[in-house]
Enzyme design. Structure first.
Site, PDB file in Angstrom:
ATOM      1  N   ASP A 231     105.948 -37.430  95.342  1.00 58.01           N
ATOM      2  CA  ASP A 231     105.334 -37.742  96.625  1.00 58.01           C
ATOM      3  C   ASP A 231     103.875 -37.289  96.612  1.00 58.01           C
ATOM      4  O   ASP A 231     103.571 -36.107  96.781  1.00 58.01           O
ATOM      5  CB  ASP A 231     106.081 -37.054  97.761  1.00 58.01           C
ATOM      6  CG  ASP A 231     107.468 -37.624  97.980  1.00 58.01           C
ATOM      7  OD1 ASP A 231     107.636 -38.834  97.774  1.00 58.01           O
ATOM      8  OD2 ASP A 231     108.383 -36.858  98.341  1.00 58.01           O
ATOM      9  N   GLU A 234     102.770 -37.791 101.949  1.00 54.34           N
ATOM     10  CA  GLU A 234     103.626 -38.041 103.100  1.00 54.34           C
ATOM     11  C   GLU A 234     102.890 -37.448 104.284  1.00 54.34           C
ATOM     12  O   GLU A 234     102.675 -36.231 104.343  1.00 54.34           O
ATOM     13  CB  GLU A 234     104.997 -37.406 102.908  1.00 54.34           C
ATOM     14  CG  GLU A 234     105.807 -38.070 101.809  1.00 54.34           C
ATOM     15  CD  GLU A 234     107.258 -37.653 101.828  1.00 54.34           C
ATOM     16  OE1 GLU A 234     108.091 -38.432 102.293  1.00 54.34           O
ATOM     17  OE2 GLU A 234     107.533 -36.528 101.389  1.00 54.34           O
ATOM     18  N   HIS A 245     109.639 -34.130  93.025  1.00 54.67           N
ATOM     19  CA  HIS A 245     111.103 -34.065  93.120  1.00 54.67           C
ATOM     20  C   HIS A 245     111.695 -34.433  91.757  1.00 54.67           C
ATOM     21  O   HIS A 245     111.939 -35.625  91.479  1.00 54.67           O
ATOM     22  CB  HIS A 245     111.631 -35.056  94.152  1.00 54.67           C
ATOM     23  CG  HIS A 245     111.235 -34.807  95.568  1.00 54.67           C
ATOM     24  ND1 HIS A 245     112.001 -34.058  96.445  1.00 54.67           N
ATOM     25  CD2 HIS A 245     110.163 -35.235  96.277  1.00 54.67           C
ATOM     26  CE1 HIS A 245     111.424 -34.042  97.631  1.00 54.67           C
ATOM     27  NE2 HIS A 245     110.306 -34.739  97.560  1.00 54.67           N
TER      28      HIS A 245
END
Length: 453
Positions: A231, A234, A245
């Site tokens: 990511d 966000e 992740h």
């Protein structure tokens, strides 16, 4: 630790059923320019984006009857996943009229709610294409990824996201099992192992499908779709986070039950669902990001992310993910942590992640899934760029921009993530009160460290 019987690598073999392509709406990908950079210069190329298959009209191959309507499958057309894939076709998209997706030069705008001729659309997800049939694959080790973003029109409860996932280049296109492929936005996966993906491996995820009780357009099937996720962004106008992740599986992988991390088995998932995040507000600098902040979200700014390896090569171990911003002609270094138990840091490193998990009292699934090293392996194998706008029917985006969990003491380290109220972000409220919300991404660049800004 994980059940092997529940995992099915999403290989794309020729079988008797197929995920079909419709012909009622011509598919024309919106053009979007992209730049490759080396020190001193950037070369622009003409690429495009495609809409995720989950948003597309799915109808009978021989007509226009819906195979999926609202949040339910037509069981006469879809008695099982294979038959459904044979009976149903994904069609082309009217990007601006139905989905509120527009491009101009290097800029992509995603509108939140779009009232079309036949329906009202909420949110969207698109992928950057290398050509008409293949996703662009990014190899990010020892590279710098940069884009401009305008989040001024994103209130509490919304997320204008830009991120990478380890999807397959052709979206699972096969000689029979998936005739749609990347051109029609198939093959999505991420570290949350989502169950709402309508087709996995060219087969409908219709078996065991349960319509959502709070989302008129979504539901969940037996299968989830897992893969490593980076990511980059966000965010809304209040809060922002970047989060690796890692997963213990390679590439897009179907899962069921425990391996998906369903329910109370969250930390048994093959993927680290929590990740190791850097949210400036959560990490102690309450004034860094937001309207009037050091990074002022009232106007456009540039986001730079650098993937540093141990030997400064594209094959070395990933050891650090750095962040900086540019706004008003000024380079802004990332905020520095101000949390007891965490040494001052302005980037994601192994030491930072370990200290953060301890200080916040969180389970360290990040380290258990291999941390930065395993995340780096995925970055080296290659990932697909995703851009989306969405609201959160699970926890109202409070994990990003408010106090979460809502019953925890906001003074406890890690609980306060932004200034949004704990009763904000409910999809029914956001969709009613902020239908005109949008996010704009532009000037997407990849290059050697220091070459893109």
């Amino acid at each position: 630790m994980f059940s092997k019987t529940a995992l099915v690598t999403l290989t794309y073999l020729s079988v008797a059923f197929a995920q079909q392509v419709g012909t009622l709406t011509a598919e024309s990908h919106p053009a979007l320019s992209f730049s490759d950079c080396t020190e001193g210069s950037c070369k622009q190329s003409a690429l495009s984006v495609t809409l995720d298959s989950n948003w597309r009209w799915l109808h009978t191959t021989s007509g226009s009857d819906n195979c999926y309507d609202g949040n339910e499958w037509d069981t006469s057309l879809c008695p099982d996943g294979e038959t459904c894939a044979s009976n149903c076709a994904l069609d082309g998209a009217d990007y601006p009229g139905t989905y509120g997706i527009t491009t101009s030069g290097s800029e992509l705008e995603l509108k939140f709610v779009t009232k079309g001729t036949y329906s009202t659309n909420v949110g969207s997800r698109v992928y950057l294409m290398a050509d008409d049939s293949n996703y662009k694959i990014f190899n990010l080790k020892n590279k710098e990824f940069t884009f401009d973003v305008d989040v001024s029109n994103l209130p509490c409860g919304l997320n204008g996201a830009l991120y990478f996932v380890e999807m397959e280049e052709k979206g699972g296109l096969g000689t029979a099992s998936n005739k749609a492929g990347a051109k029609y936005g198939t093959g999505y996966c991420d570290a949350q192992c989502p169950h709402d993906i309508k087709f996995i491996n060219g087969v409908a995820n219709s078996e065991g499908w349960v319509p959502s009780d709070n989302d008129a357009n979504a539901g969940s099937g037996t299968l989830g779709a897992c893969c490593s996720e980076m990511d980059i962004w966000e965010a809304n106008s209040i809060s922002a986070a970047y989060t690796p992740h890692p997963c213990s599986v390679t590439g897009p992988t179907a899962c069921t039950g425990t391996d998906c991390g369903d329910g109370d088995d969250r930390y048994q998932s093959v993927c680290d669902k929590d990740g190791c995040d850097f949210n400036s507000y959560r990490m102690g600098d309450k004034d860094f990001y937001g309207p009037g902040g050091t990074v002022d979200t009232a106007s456009k700014f540039t986001v730079v992310t650098q993937f540093i390896t141990a030997d400064n090569s594209t094959t070395g171990d990933l050891v650090e993910i750095r962040r900086l911003y540019v706004q008003g002609g000024k380079v802004i270094q990332n905020s520095v942590t101000a949390v007891d138990g965490i040494d001052e840091s302005d980037s994601i490193t192994t030491d930072y992640c370990t200290a953060q998990k301890t200080a916040f009292g969180d389970k360290d699934a990040f380290s258990e899934r291999g941390g930065l090293s395993v995340m780096g392996d995925a970055l080296e194998r290659g990932m697909v760029l995703v851009m989306s706008i969405w609201d959160d029917h699970a926890v109202n985006m409070l994990w990003l921009d408010s106090t979460y969990p809502t019953d925890a003491d906001p003074a406890k380290p890690g609980v306060a993530r932004g200034t949004c109220a704990t009763d904000s972000g409910k999809p029914e409220d956001v969709e009613k009160n902020s239908p005109g919300a949008s996010v704009k991404f532009s000037n997407i660049k990849l290059g050697s460290i220091g070459s893109t800004y």
